[in-house]
Design a protein around this motif. Structure first.
Motif, PDB file in Angstrom:
ATOM      1  N   THR A   4     -44.655  66.062 -53.550  1.00 43.01           N
ATOM      2  CA  THR A   4     -45.026  64.927 -54.391  1.00 43.01           C
ATOM      3  C   THR A   4     -45.618  65.390 -55.712  1.00 43.01           C
ATOM      4  N   GLU A   6     -48.331  63.997 -58.717  1.00 45.75           N
ATOM      5  CA  GLU A   6     -49.397  63.041 -58.988  1.00 45.75           C
ATOM      6  C   GLU A   6     -50.028  63.336 -60.353  1.00 45.75           C
ATOM      7  N   ASP A  96     -51.585  59.472 -52.636  1.00 43.48           N
ATOM      8  CA  ASP A  96     -52.712  59.902 -53.464  1.00 43.48           C
ATOM      9  C   ASP A  96     -52.930  58.958 -54.643  1.00 43.48           C
ATOM     10  N   GLU A 124     -48.567  62.965 -44.669  1.00 43.66           N
ATOM     11  CA  GLU A 124     -48.989  63.515 -45.951  1.00 43.66           C
ATOM     12  C   GLU A 124     -47.885  64.428 -46.476  1.00 43.66           C
ATOM     13  N   PRO A 125     -47.824  64.643 -47.766  1.00 42.24           N
ATOM     14  CA  PRO A 125     -46.853  65.604 -48.300  1.00 42.24           C
ATOM     15  C   PRO A 125     -47.164  67.018 -47.813  1.00 42.24           C
ATOM     16  N   THR A 128     -48.188  69.144 -53.031  1.00 43.58           N
ATOM     17  CA  THR A 128     -48.447  68.160 -54.086  1.00 43.58           C
ATOM     18  C   THR A 128     -48.809  68.873 -55.378  1.00 43.58           C
ATOM     19  N   CYS A 178     -52.464  70.809 -52.476  1.00 44.06           N
ATOM     20  CA  CYS A 178     -52.507  70.393 -53.882  1.00 44.06           C
ATOM     21  C   CYS A 178     -52.617  71.580 -54.829  1.00 44.06           C
TER      22      CYS A 178
END
Length: 203
Positions: A4, A6, A96, A124-125, A128, A178
Motif C-alpha cells: 500500500t 499512504e 491507514d 493489514e498490508p 506500506t 512501514c
C-alpha cells in the motif's frame, strides 16, 4: 504480497504506486494496481459519496462506516482473489488513511476505526510506503488537479499538517511494514528507492 501507499493529499502516492506496478511488471510479476476508496464497482459508488460535495457533508462517524463498507467490498471482490491467485496487489491508500483522516483528524475516533477494521477487514498490508511531503506543497499540488474529488483538500492546510504528523507517527507504530519515503524529490528518485525496497521484500 499486498503493498500500500499512504500519505497526505498531493504527496505523489498515485504516481508512485503506478511506477512501482510498472517496475514489477517489467520484472515479470503479475500485478493488480487498485485504489481506495474504490477498486470494485460497489466501492467506486461509495467513493463518489465520500469524496465529492461539501466538506461537512458527513460526520467522521458516518465516514468511517462508509469507508469500511467500501473497503470490505474491495477486499472481497478485488484484493483477496488477486492474492489467492498469487498476484501482487498494489493499493493507493488502505486502512491507514481511515485511521488518519477519520480516526484522528476529526475527533478521537482511532479506537473505533481499529475496532471496525478488526471486525470487518482483518487484513493489514505486507508492505506500506508512507510518502512524506511538505504539507503546503502537497495541498497546492492536490488543489492544482482541479477535479471534483476535493472534499478533503477543502479542509485546508491545517488538516494537511496534522495528517503529515499522524502518518509519521503511524509509520513508527508499525515499523515492520512501514517505510517513510522522502517525497520532496524528483519522482524518479522516489521511485528508485521504492523499487529497491519492494524488490528486496519480494526476494
Amino acid at each position: 504480497m499486498f503493498i500500500t501507499f499512504e500519505g497526505i493529499d498531493g504527496s505523489g502516492k498515485s504516481t508512485q504506486a503506478r511506477l512501482l506496478a510498472d517496475h514489477l511488471r517489467g520484472a515479470g510479476h503479475d500485478v493488480v494496481l487498485t485504489r481506495e476508496p474504490g477498486g470494485s464497482p460497489g466501492a467506486e459508488e461509495i467513493r463518489r459519496l465520500v469524496l465529492e460535495g461539501d466538506p461537512d457533508r458527513w460526520s467522521a462517524e458516518t465516514e468511517i462506516l462508509l469507508f469500511t463498507a467500501a473497503r470490505r467490498d474491495h477486499l472481497e471482490r478485488t484484493i483477496l482473489p488477486a492474492l489467492a491467485a498469487g498476484k501482487i496487489v498494489i493499493c493507493d491508500r488502505f486502512a491507514d488513511s481511515t485511521r488518519m483522516y477519520q480516526g484522528l483528524s476529526r475527533g478521537d475516533l482511532r479506537a473505533t476505526v481499529d475496532q471496525l477494521h478488526a471486525m470487518m477487514i482483518g487484513r493489514e498490508p505486507d508492505l506500506t510506503f508512507v510518502i512524506d511531503m511538505d504539507p503546503e506543497l502537497g495541498l497546492a499540488r492536490a488543489k492544482g488537479r482541479n477535479g471534483a474529488e476535493e472534499r478533503f483538500e477543502d479542509f485546508g492546510a491545517d488538516l494537511q499538517r496534522r495528517m503529515r504528523q499522524g502518518f509519521l507517527a503511524l509509520a513508527a507504530e508499525y515499523p515492520g511494514r512501514c517505510h517513510v519515503i522522502d517525497g520532496n524529490r524528483a519522482p524518479e528518485a522516489v521511485a528508485a528507492e521504492i523499487a529497491a525496497i519492494a524488490t528486496k521484500a519480494l526476494a
